[in-house]
Design an enzyme around this catalytic site. Structure first.
Site, PDB file in Angstrom:
ATOM      1  N   ASP A 181      -9.003   7.087-139.808  1.00  0.00           N
ATOM      2  CA  ASP A 181      -9.870   7.853-138.922  1.00  0.00           C
ATOM      3  C   ASP A 181      -9.718   9.343-139.258  1.00  0.00           C
ATOM      4  O   ASP A 181      -8.726   9.746-139.879  1.00  0.00           O
ATOM      5  CB  ASP A 181      -9.468   7.562-137.478  1.00  0.00           C
ATOM      6  CG  ASP A 181     -10.249   8.379-136.473  1.00  0.00           C
ATOM      7  OD1 ASP A 181     -11.478   8.510-136.648  1.00  0.00           O
ATOM      8  OD2 ASP A 181      -9.639   8.901-135.523  1.00  0.00           O
ATOM      9  N   ASP A 190     -11.029  12.436-136.914  1.00  0.00           N
ATOM     10  CA  ASP A 190     -10.742  13.300-135.769  1.00  0.00           C
ATOM     11  C   ASP A 190      -9.455  12.884-135.067  1.00  0.00           C
ATOM     12  O   ASP A 190      -9.256  11.707-134.741  1.00  0.00           O
ATOM     13  CB  ASP A 190     -11.899  13.249-134.773  1.00  0.00           C
ATOM     14  CG  ASP A 190     -13.158  13.910-135.314  1.00  0.00           C
ATOM     15  OD1 ASP A 190     -13.129  14.355-136.472  1.00  0.00           O
ATOM     16  OD2 ASP A 190     -14.171  13.954-134.597  1.00  0.00           O
ATOM     17  N   ASN A 214     -12.012   3.548-130.366  1.00  0.00           N
ATOM     18  CA  ASN A 214     -13.034   3.366-131.394  1.00  0.00           C
ATOM     19  C   ASN A 214     -12.466   2.768-132.681  1.00  0.00           C
ATOM     20  O   ASN A 214     -13.211   2.285-133.539  1.00  0.00           O
ATOM     21  CB  ASN A 214     -13.695   4.719-131.690  1.00  0.00           C
ATOM     22  CG  ASN A 214     -14.989   4.585-132.454  1.00  0.00           C
ATOM     23  OD1 ASN A 214     -15.723   3.628-132.268  1.00  0.00           O
ATOM     24  ND2 ASN A 214     -15.269   5.545-133.321  1.00  0.00           N
ATOM     25  N   GLY A 245     -16.250   8.667-136.623  1.00  0.00           N
ATOM     26  CA  GLY A 245     -17.332   8.776-135.661  1.00  0.00           C
ATOM     27  C   GLY A 245     -17.875  10.191-135.620  1.00  0.00           C
ATOM     28  O   GLY A 245     -18.782  10.494-134.836  1.00  0.00           O
ATOM     29  N   ARG A 253     -23.318  13.253-126.162  1.00  0.00           N
ATOM     30  CA  ARG A 253     -22.678  14.504-126.590  1.00  0.00           C
ATOM     31  C   ARG A 253     -23.523  15.261-127.612  1.00  0.00           C
ATOM     32  O   ARG A 253     -23.658  16.482-127.546  1.00  0.00           O
ATOM     33  CB  ARG A 253     -21.283  14.198-127.171  1.00  0.00           C
ATOM     34  CG  ARG A 253     -20.251  13.825-126.118  1.00  0.00           C
ATOM     35  CD  ARG A 253     -18.946  13.387-126.747  1.00  0.00           C
ATOM     36  NE  ARG A 253     -19.063  12.071-127.387  1.00  0.00           N
ATOM     37  CZ  ARG A 253     -18.145  11.529-128.195  1.00  0.00           C
ATOM     38  NH1 ARG A 253     -17.058  12.212-128.490  1.00  0.00           N
ATOM     39  NH2 ARG A 253     -18.330  10.328-128.710  1.00  0.00           N
TER      40      ARG A 253
END
Length: 408
Positions: free
Chosen positions: A187, A189, A346, A276, A232
């Site tokens: 991932d 972030d 996620n 994401g 968002r």
């Protein structure tokens, strides 16, 4: 004729030639080497050698044993070392079932933590066969080779002890299963980088607080990721496209990220990121770090401004798992040889699909589902879970003419 064994343990200051001197002496006798282990701690050597010989009395000065015993004692005296000898018989003992690696990370690592871990291993009916230090900076990492334990039960017991002792503990099967990992999928972030890119964008749009609340709820698994992302992104409508360059300058890699990628690439691992977040940022990370594969969302830009929409299929929780499978196919690597690293809900499907799933400073929902959890703020500690020591990393960097690796 009955086979007997002699366990020779030499202890004392380490110096060149100790091992060759001992085996040179043993070469004069009709014995076979059964096992050898050696460790050096702060310049002090412990060398254990198990040899097998035929028949002969277990004590006394006559025969093979007596002469060998006296010869080994002379070697120890000449070297200024202590020697312990113990006789036994060959019982054809098989290796105990359930051989595992238990990795313990602490900052600092206190004696009480190791006492608690060792106690849990003993209570599980298992045995610690070997202990080795993999790192002392930026955290202390100790690896234990354990036999005779059920992996699932020991993992549960040690997870509870890790919480009590405030350390990280990972339990993995030993042998080839551990050594075949060849694709790392991470991932971005709050894992590869500090913070969330969408929050950096939101700061420029003046909607930071609102976006931060939605992001936190989504990472805890309280909101559908795709819906929360659209919500968002809609708040970013009207931002000029040059905001991407500003945000790229604001992105900070997690400490140890460069060392992790550099070391694994050096070992011929394939490295992938799946996010994401947004290609407008991740593409720069791919180029900067030399990453092999990537997948992320793309923000729509029309007439130089963000429209508040995402282009194409959203990379969400199932999308990350699909990306892992796609990267594995492209690399020609089975899923069992993949490692997935993430921090939020996620990442659940990706973590579950990989051969080894690691929760990095993760939300509880992911920590509970992962094979291993790392809660120290250094990404390169992932190397220790793969059996790669700090000393090996520093030696390889030195050979390549790089400065000693820091937290970058």
């Amino acid at each position: 004729m009955k086979q007997r064994t002699l366990l020779i343990t030499l202890t004392g200051p380490d110096r060149p030639g100790v091992t060759s001197r001992l085996f040179g002496t043993l070469a004069s006798f009709p014995v076979n080497v059964v096992d050898v282990e050696q460790v050096v701690i702060r310049g002090r050597l412990v060398l254990g050698v198990l040899v097998m010989y035929a028949g002969g009395p277990p004590t006394g000065t006559g025969g093979t044993l007596g002469a060998m015993w006296a010869a080994v004692e002379r070697v120890a005296e000449d070297l200024g070392m202590e020697v312990e000898l113990a006789t036994g018989t060959d019982t054809k003992e098989k290796r105990r079932r359930g051989r595992l690696h238990v990795t313990v990370l602490g900052e600092p690592l206190e004696p009480a933590a190791l006492a608690g871990i060792a106690g849990r291993i003993s209570a599980a009916g298992a045995n610690i066969d070997r202990i080795e230090r993999l790192a002392h900076l930026p955290v202390t990492c100790i690896e234990l080779e354990v036999s005779g334990a059920d992996p699932a039960l020991l993992r549960t017991a040690l997870a509870a002890e890790a919480v009590l002792q405030q350390v990280d503990v990972a339990v993995q099967r030993s042998g080839l299963h551990r050594r075949t990992k060849r694709l790392i999928v991470m991932d971005v972030d709050s894992t590869l980088i500090r913070g969330e890119v969408i929050e950096l964008l939101a700061a420029h749009a003046g909607c930071m607080d609102e976006v931060e609340k939605i992001t936190s709820a989504a990472m805890r698994g309280e909101l559908d990721f795709a819906a929360s992302l659209r919500e968002r992104v809609a708040l970013l409508e009207g931002l000029p496209a040059d905001v991407f360059e500003a945000v790229r300058q604001e992105v900070v890699l997690t400490p140890g990220a460069r060392t992790l990628v550099r070391t694994l690439k050096r070992l011929d691992y394939r490295f992938a990121i799946v996010s994401g977040g947004f290609t407008q940022i991740t593409d720069a990370l791919v180029e900067e770090l030399g990453i092999d594969y990537s997948a992320a969302n793309t923000l729509e830009v029309v007439n130089g401004k963000l429209t508040g929409r995402v282009v194409g299929e959203i990379v969400d929780r199932p999308g990350k798992a699909r990306a892992l499978e796609r990267f594995a196919r492209q690399a020609g690597i089975p899923i069992s040889q993949t490692v997935a690293i993430g921090d939020g809900a996620n990442d659940l499907d990706m973590i579950g699909a990989a051969g080894l799933g690691i929760a990095f400073n993760a939300k509880p929902v992911l920590r509970d589902a992962a094979d291993a959890a790392v809660n120290v703020p250094y990404l390169d500690t992932i190397l220790y879970l793969l059996g790669i020591s700090r000393e090996e990393v520093e030696a390889a960097d030195a050979e390549d003419g790089l400065a000693a690796p820091g937290p970058a």
